[in-house]
Design a protein around this motif. Structure first.
Motif, PDB file in Angstrom:
ATOM      1  N   THR A 123       0.845  -1.193   0.000  1.00 61.80           N
ATOM      2  CA  THR A 123       0.000   0.000   0.000  1.00 61.80           C
ATOM      3  C   THR A 123       0.875   1.236   0.000  1.00 61.80           C
ATOM      4  O   THR A 123       1.430   1.625   1.017  1.00 61.80           O
ATOM      5  N   ARG A 124       1.000   1.819  -1.173  1.00 60.18           N
ATOM      6  CA  ARG A 124       1.839   2.997  -1.340  1.00 60.18           C
ATOM      7  C   ARG A 124       0.960   4.222  -1.532  1.00 60.18           C
ATOM      8  O   ARG A 124       0.039   4.219  -2.347  1.00 60.18           O
ATOM      9  N   ILE A 125       1.244   5.259  -0.774  1.00 64.76           N
ATOM     10  CA  ILE A 125       0.469   6.493  -0.859  1.00 64.76           C
ATOM     11  C   ILE A 125       1.293   7.538  -1.597  1.00 64.76           C
ATOM     12  O   ILE A 125       2.383   7.909  -1.156  1.00 64.76           O
ATOM     13  N   THR A 126       0.772   7.971  -2.715  1.00 65.12           N
ATOM     14  CA  THR A 126       1.405   9.031  -3.500  1.00 65.12           C
ATOM     15  C   THR A 126       0.350  10.098  -3.787  1.00 65.12           C
ATOM     16  O   THR A 126      -0.842   9.881  -3.583  1.00 65.12           O
ATOM     17  N   ARG A 127       0.812  11.240  -4.253  1.00 65.78           N
ATOM     18  CA  ARG A 127      -0.127  12.308  -4.575  1.00 65.78           C
ATOM     19  C   ARG A 127      -0.885  11.970  -5.853  1.00 65.78           C
ATOM     20  O   ARG A 127      -0.297  11.561  -6.846  1.00 65.78           O
ATOM     21  N   GLN A 128      -2.204  12.183  -5.813  1.00 66.88           N
ATOM     22  CA  GLN A 128      -3.027  12.008  -7.001  1.00 66.88           C
ATOM     23  C   GLN A 128      -3.006  13.329  -7.768  1.00 66.88           C
ATOM     24  O   GLN A 128      -3.397  14.369  -7.254  1.00 66.88           O
ATOM     25  N   ASP A 183      -1.340  43.645   4.138  1.00 69.43           N
ATOM     26  CA  ASP A 183      -1.610  44.957   4.734  1.00 69.43           C
ATOM     27  C   ASP A 183      -2.123  44.862   6.164  1.00 69.43           C
ATOM     28  O   ASP A 183      -2.539  45.868   6.742  1.00 69.43           O
ATOM     29  N   GLY A 184      -2.132  43.665   6.714  1.00 73.56           N
ATOM     30  CA  GLY A 184      -2.611  43.488   8.084  1.00 73.56           C
ATOM     31  C   GLY A 184      -4.100  43.244   8.182  1.00 73.56           C
ATOM     32  O   GLY A 184      -4.634  43.063   9.280  1.00 73.56           O
ATOM     33  N   GLY A 185      -4.783  43.233   7.053  1.00 70.04           N
ATOM     34  CA  GLY A 185      -6.209  42.919   7.048  1.00 70.04           C
ATOM     35  C   GLY A 185      -6.441  41.429   6.912  1.00 70.04           C
ATOM     36  O   GLY A 185      -5.510  40.628   7.062  1.00 70.04           O
ATOM     37  N   ALA A 186      -7.678  41.046   6.617  1.00 65.69           N
ATOM     38  CA  ALA A 186      -8.009  39.630   6.464  1.00 65.69           C
ATOM     39  C   ALA A 186      -9.021  39.463   5.343  1.00 65.69           C
ATOM     40  O   ALA A 186      -9.921  40.295   5.167  1.00 65.69           O
ATOM     41  N   ASN A 187      -8.872  38.384   4.585  1.00 61.78           N
ATOM     42  CA  ASN A 187      -9.771  38.083   3.476  1.00 61.78           C
ATOM     43  C   ASN A 187     -10.332  36.679   3.626  1.00 61.78           C
ATOM     44  O   ASN A 187      -9.656  35.772   4.134  1.00 61.78           O
ATOM     45  N   VAL A 188     -11.572  36.510   3.178  1.00 61.84           N
ATOM     46  CA  VAL A 188     -12.200  35.193   3.188  1.00 61.84           C
ATOM     47  C   VAL A 188     -11.819  34.460   1.908  1.00 61.84           C
ATOM     48  O   VAL A 188     -11.941  35.009   0.806  1.00 61.84           O
ATOM     49  N   HIS A 189     -11.338  33.226   2.054  1.00 64.63           N
ATOM     50  CA  HIS A 189     -10.916  32.430   0.900  1.00 64.63           C
ATOM     51  C   HIS A 189     -11.715  31.135   0.835  1.00 64.63           C
ATOM     52  O   HIS A 189     -11.975  30.492   1.856  1.00 64.63           O
ATOM     53  N   PHE A 190     -12.086  30.747  -0.391  1.00 60.68           N
ATOM     54  CA  PHE A 190     -12.689  29.437  -0.660  1.00 60.68           C
ATOM     55  C   PHE A 190     -11.634  28.583  -1.360  1.00 60.68           C
ATOM     56  O   PHE A 190     -11.022  29.028  -2.342  1.00 60.68           O
ATOM     57  N   GLU A 191     -11.423  27.365  -0.884  1.00 64.25           N
ATOM     58  CA  GLU A 191     -10.504  26.434  -1.539  1.00 64.25           C
ATOM     59  C   GLU A 191     -11.221  25.098  -1.707  1.00 64.25           C
ATOM     60  O   GLU A 191     -11.870  24.610  -0.773  1.00 64.25           O
ATOM     61  N   ALA A 192     -11.109  24.513  -2.895  1.00 65.16           N
ATOM     62  CA  ALA A 192     -11.827  23.272  -3.203  1.00 65.16           C
ATOM     63  C   ALA A 192     -10.860  22.119  -3.423  1.00 65.16           C
ATOM     64  O   ALA A 192      -9.804  22.288  -4.033  1.00 65.16           O
ATOM     65  N   PHE A 193     -11.251  20.946  -2.924  1.00 65.27           N
ATOM     66  CA  PHE A 193     -10.439  19.741  -3.055  1.00 65.27           C
ATOM     67  C   PHE A 193     -11.344  18.538  -3.290  1.00 65.27           C
ATOM     68  O   PHE A 193     -12.535  18.556  -2.989  1.00 65.27           O
ATOM     69  N   GLN A 194     -10.744  17.494  -3.826  1.00 66.06           N
ATOM     70  CA  GLN A 194     -11.322  16.156  -3.738  1.00 66.06           C
ATOM     71  C   GLN A 194     -10.410  15.329  -2.851  1.00 66.06           C
ATOM     72  O   GLN A 194      -9.194  15.522  -2.848  1.00 66.06           O
ATOM     73  N   MET A 195     -11.003  14.422  -2.084  1.00 66.99           N
ATOM     74  CA  MET A 195     -10.206  13.458  -1.368  1.00 66.99           C
ATOM     75  C   MET A 195      -9.714  12.436  -2.391  1.00 66.99           C
ATOM     76  O   MET A 195     -10.469  12.011  -3.272  1.00 66.99           O
ATOM     77  N   SER A 196      -8.454  12.063  -2.311  1.00 66.38           N
ATOM     78  CA  SER A 196      -7.879  11.159  -3.309  1.00 66.38           C
ATOM     79  C   SER A 196      -8.575   9.799  -3.274  1.00 66.38           C
ATOM     80  O   SER A 196      -9.184   9.406  -2.275  1.00 66.38           O
ATOM     81  N   ASP A 197      -8.478   9.093  -4.388  1.00 63.59           N
ATOM     82  CA  ASP A 197      -9.058   7.743  -4.458  1.00 63.59           C
ATOM     83  C   ASP A 197      -8.484   6.850  -3.363  1.00 63.59           C
ATOM     84  O   ASP A 197      -9.208   6.061  -2.739  1.00 63.59           O
ATOM     85  N   GLU A 243       2.185   7.445   9.946  1.00 61.94           N
ATOM     86  CA  GLU A 243       1.629   8.800   9.930  1.00 61.94           C
ATOM     87  C   GLU A 243       1.850   9.392   8.536  1.00 61.94           C
ATOM     88  O   GLU A 243       2.959   9.347   8.017  1.00 61.94           O
ATOM     89  N   VAL A 244       0.782   9.934   7.957  1.00 58.08           N
ATOM     90  CA  VAL A 244       0.829  10.439   6.591  1.00 58.08           C
ATOM     91  C   VAL A 244       0.456  11.914   6.588  1.00 58.08           C
ATOM     92  O   VAL A 244      -0.548  12.316   7.188  1.00 58.08           O
ATOM     93  N   ASP A 245       1.271  12.724   5.911  1.00 62.56           N
ATOM     94  CA  ASP A 245       0.948  14.142   5.739  1.00 62.56           C
ATOM     95  C   ASP A 245      -0.409  14.257   5.045  1.00 62.56           C
ATOM     96  O   ASP A 245      -0.648  13.660   4.000  1.00 62.56           O
ATOM     97  N   ASN A 246      -1.315  15.052   5.644  1.00 60.86           N
ATOM     98  CA  ASN A 246      -2.678  15.160   5.122  1.00 60.86           C
ATOM     99  C   ASN A 246      -2.721  15.603   3.665  1.00 60.86           C
ATOM    100  O   ASN A 246      -3.657  15.255   2.935  1.00 60.86           O
ATOM    101  N   ASP A 247      -1.744  16.384   3.243  1.00 62.51           N
ATOM    102  CA  ASP A 247      -1.756  16.895   1.873  1.00 62.51           C
ATOM    103  C   ASP A 247      -1.683  15.784   0.831  1.00 62.51           C
ATOM    104  O   ASP A 247      -2.095  15.987  -0.318  1.00 62.51           O
ATOM    105  N   PHE A 248      -1.158  14.607   1.200  1.00 65.83           N
ATOM    106  CA  PHE A 248      -1.117  13.493   0.256  1.00 65.83           C
ATOM    107  C   PHE A 248      -2.520  13.046  -0.143  1.00 65.83           C
ATOM    108  O   PHE A 248      -2.699  12.398  -1.178  1.00 65.83           O
ATOM    109  N   PHE A 249      -3.520  13.365   0.693  1.00 64.80           N
ATOM    110  CA  PHE A 249      -4.883  12.910   0.438  1.00 64.80           C
ATOM    111  C   PHE A 249      -5.739  13.948  -0.290  1.00 64.80           C
ATOM    112  O   PHE A 249      -6.914  13.700  -0.551  1.00 64.80           O
TER     113      PHE A 249
END
Length: 412
Positions: free
Chosen positions: A118-123, A259-273, A312-318
């Motif tokens: 079981t090898r986990i790689t980035r999709q 500038d020291g302010g804050a912005n709302v961001h939307f980020e979209a992902f799929q969970m890997s297969d 333990e797997v870095d969450n970004d791999f998923f």
């Protein structure tokens, strides 16, 4: 030419005369060069062969079952990989005898063998080409978590819309179920009756559940991750439950700017297969300790990441990134949204209808949240899908329904 043979023992090289060689001849070469008897071999170009557990599983791998087929017919050429499963024992060239029970007297189970493969790689590519948000619906969600909750606690909702043949997802409304948002956790209280009404309205509108959206808190922004381990687990569970390959998970966060302010961001992902598969098979540790690093997901058994056996797997791999767009959908989002800290009454319904009385009646009720309120009021649940179809097609609402809704509003 050179073929690479991948088995539970690792990767080995095999010299063959050329792509004209048949599968039968290949098996004979494997027997002579790798010491695996022909009758014990199962070959495939599908890496999942090494994860097969039962006889029924092995029957699925039939691409190399015909002994007369040449390698060229399978697009196998110099450097190609062929996957080999075998029963029994063998001697690996240059190494000790290998048996399914392992070495040093330790029993090796089938689960151990699967774990080692079981090898986990980035999709690299998502199944979802892109996700587009109805502007009003997205704004209603972000405004609530920003202005009312101040990003102090988490909030989530199920996204409903359409999926094109090309894999493009369009989100037209967001249903927010009963929930408890904490600083680093989101507990959903799934009301099956309410969700049945939601799904029935969605069908009437020509929509379906296509993903999940949640807001992270400002404290999470300081911890340097895209998803925490708890969020990976929840997202994988909902993705697996959906059965939809284009299912999208969207995170909304508040990020500081230069500038020291804050912005709302939307980020979209799929969970890997692989993430969804591992969740379905129960690989994830589901209990979390105070000392656990939220950037890492814990596995019950070792997996291979970057050539190393780890638990333990870095969450970004998923995570697989999905492009985001926006659009102006056909529905309004002006009616109060369900399951928030506000009581929705008939008086509010009357105010909404009065405010929109210059519009055709079908336009006045073209709001998912209003339709859900009607479905949950005075036993109208069975009638609302018909109203939703009128909204979907923008056809005239029958006089009987219009009178019923207006009389309900006037009871306030």
């Amino acid at each position: 030419m050179l073929l690479r043979i991948r088995s539970r023992d690792g990767l080995e090289r095999l010299q063959v005369a050329g792509p004209h060689v048949s599968i039968s001849q290949l098996k004979t070469l494997i027997e002579s060069q790798l010491q695996v008897p022909v009758q014990n071999q199962t070959l495939s170009t599908d890496r999942n062969l090494l994860l097969a557990k039962t006889s029924a599983d092995f029957l699925r791998f039939s691409d190399m079952a015909d002994p007369s087929v040449p390698l060229s017919a399978l697009n196998l050429s110099h450097g190609s990989v062929v996957f080999l499963y075998y029963q029994g024992e063998r001697t690996v060239r240059g190494g000790p005898a290998v048996t399914p029970a392992g070495s040093f007297g330790r029993k090796m189970t089938m689960d151990d063998l699967i774990a080692k493969q079981t090898r986990i790689t980035r999709q690299e590519s998502p199944h979802c080409d892109s996700v587009s948000f109805d502007r009003d619906s997205a704004n209603a969600f972000q405004r609530y978590v920003n202005e009312t909750l101040a990003f102090a606690v988490k909030r989530g909702g199920f996204m409903y819309g359409t999926v094109s043949e090309e894999g493009r997802v369009e989100v037209d409304f967001i249903y927010e179920p009963p929930q408890q948002g904490l600083e680093d956790d989101l507990i959903l209280f799934r009301d099956q009756e309410e969700e049945k009404l939601v799904d029935a309205i969605a069908v009437g509108l020509g929509r379906k559940r296509v993903g999940f959206i949640f807001a992270q808190t400002v404290m999470q922004d300081k911890k340097d991750y895209n998803f925490s381990n708890k969020e990976v687990l929840q997202a994988a569970e909902l993705h697996a439950e959906s059965g939809l390959k284009e299912w999208v998970t969207v995170v909304v966060k508040l990020e500081a700017d230069e500038d020291g302010g804050a912005n709302v961001h939307f980020e979209a992902f799929q969970m890997s297969d692989m993430c969804v598969k591992l969740f379905k098979e129960g690989w994830f540790v589901t209990e979390f300790g105070e000392d656990d690093d939220p950037k890492l997901s814990k596995m019950k058994k070792e997996v291979v990441v970057g050539g190393k056996d780890v638990k333990e797997v870095d969450n970004d791999f998923f995570l697989v990134v999905v492009k985001i767009f926006d659009h102006q959908g056909p529905l309004s989002s002006s009616f109060p949204i369900e399951n928030r800290n506000n009581l929705v009454t008939m008086r509010i319904l009357k105010n909404h209808l009065d405010r929109t009385k210059s519009l055709p009646f079908v336009k006045r009720i073209s709001d998912f949240h209003l339709l859900l309120f009607l479905a949950m009021s005075h036993g109208l649940g069975s009638d609302v899908p018909a109203l939703a179809e009128c909204v979907s097609t923008q056809t005239r609402v029958s006089e009987g329904y219009q009178l019923l809704i207006e009389s309900m509003a006037n009871t306030s």
